[in-house]
Design a protein around this motif. Structure first.
Motif, PDB file in Angstrom:
ATOM      1  N   TYR A 166      39.998  39.768  42.406  1.00 50.45           N
ATOM      2  CA  TYR A 166      40.504  40.747  41.439  1.00 50.45           C
ATOM      3  C   TYR A 166      39.445  41.782  41.072  1.00 50.45           C
ATOM      4  N   SER A 208      38.964  34.280  41.664  1.00 48.91           N
ATOM      5  CA  SER A 208      39.078  35.427  40.766  1.00 48.91           C
ATOM      6  C   SER A 208      38.205  36.610  41.189  1.00 48.91           C
ATOM      7  N   GLU A 209      37.247  36.374  42.083  1.00 49.40           N
ATOM      8  CA  GLU A 209      36.399  37.463  42.551  1.00 49.40           C
ATOM      9  C   GLU A 209      37.215  38.523  43.289  1.00 49.40           C
TER      10      GLU A 209
END
Length: 108
Positions: A32, A29-30
């Motif tokens: 994003y 998710s980093e």
């Protein structure tokens, strides 16, 4: 004042290139967060470029904006992403800086 706005716009161009570079080095998710940073800094850079070109010549402003972005991105690549700093790369960065200064000097 619009020269200062243009310089800040160029720095945001460096920031959005940095965000793209970081996005390809992370996972999960980093990614994003880095793409969100890219969109935000890209938007700010464009808004400031439009503001600066209201009084500065478009050709000069665009050349300075892209020059700041190019120089900054190369330096970020060298110092953050460990890209090579060869003699020729440094020589061409120096000539680009000289060209940007020259455009500023000859612009009204």
């Amino acid at each position: 004042m619009n020269w200062i706005i243009l310089i800040i716009a160029g720095l945001f161009e460096v920031a959005f290139a940095f965000c793209l570079g970081k996005a390809k080095t992370v996972t999960g998710s980093e990614v994003y967060w880095w793409y969100t940073g890219f969109v935000v800094t890209l938007t700010l850079s464009m808004i400031l470029l439009v503001k600066a070109t209201q009084t500065l010549p478009i050709g000069t402003a665009y050349a300075v904006w892209t020059g700041i972005g190019a120089i900054g991105t190369v330096l970020i690549g060298i110092f953050v992403f460990k890209e090579p700093a060869t003699f020729l790369r440094m020589l061409f960065i120096a000539t680009l800086i000289g060209s940007i200064i020259g455009l500023k000097v000859v612009s009204n």
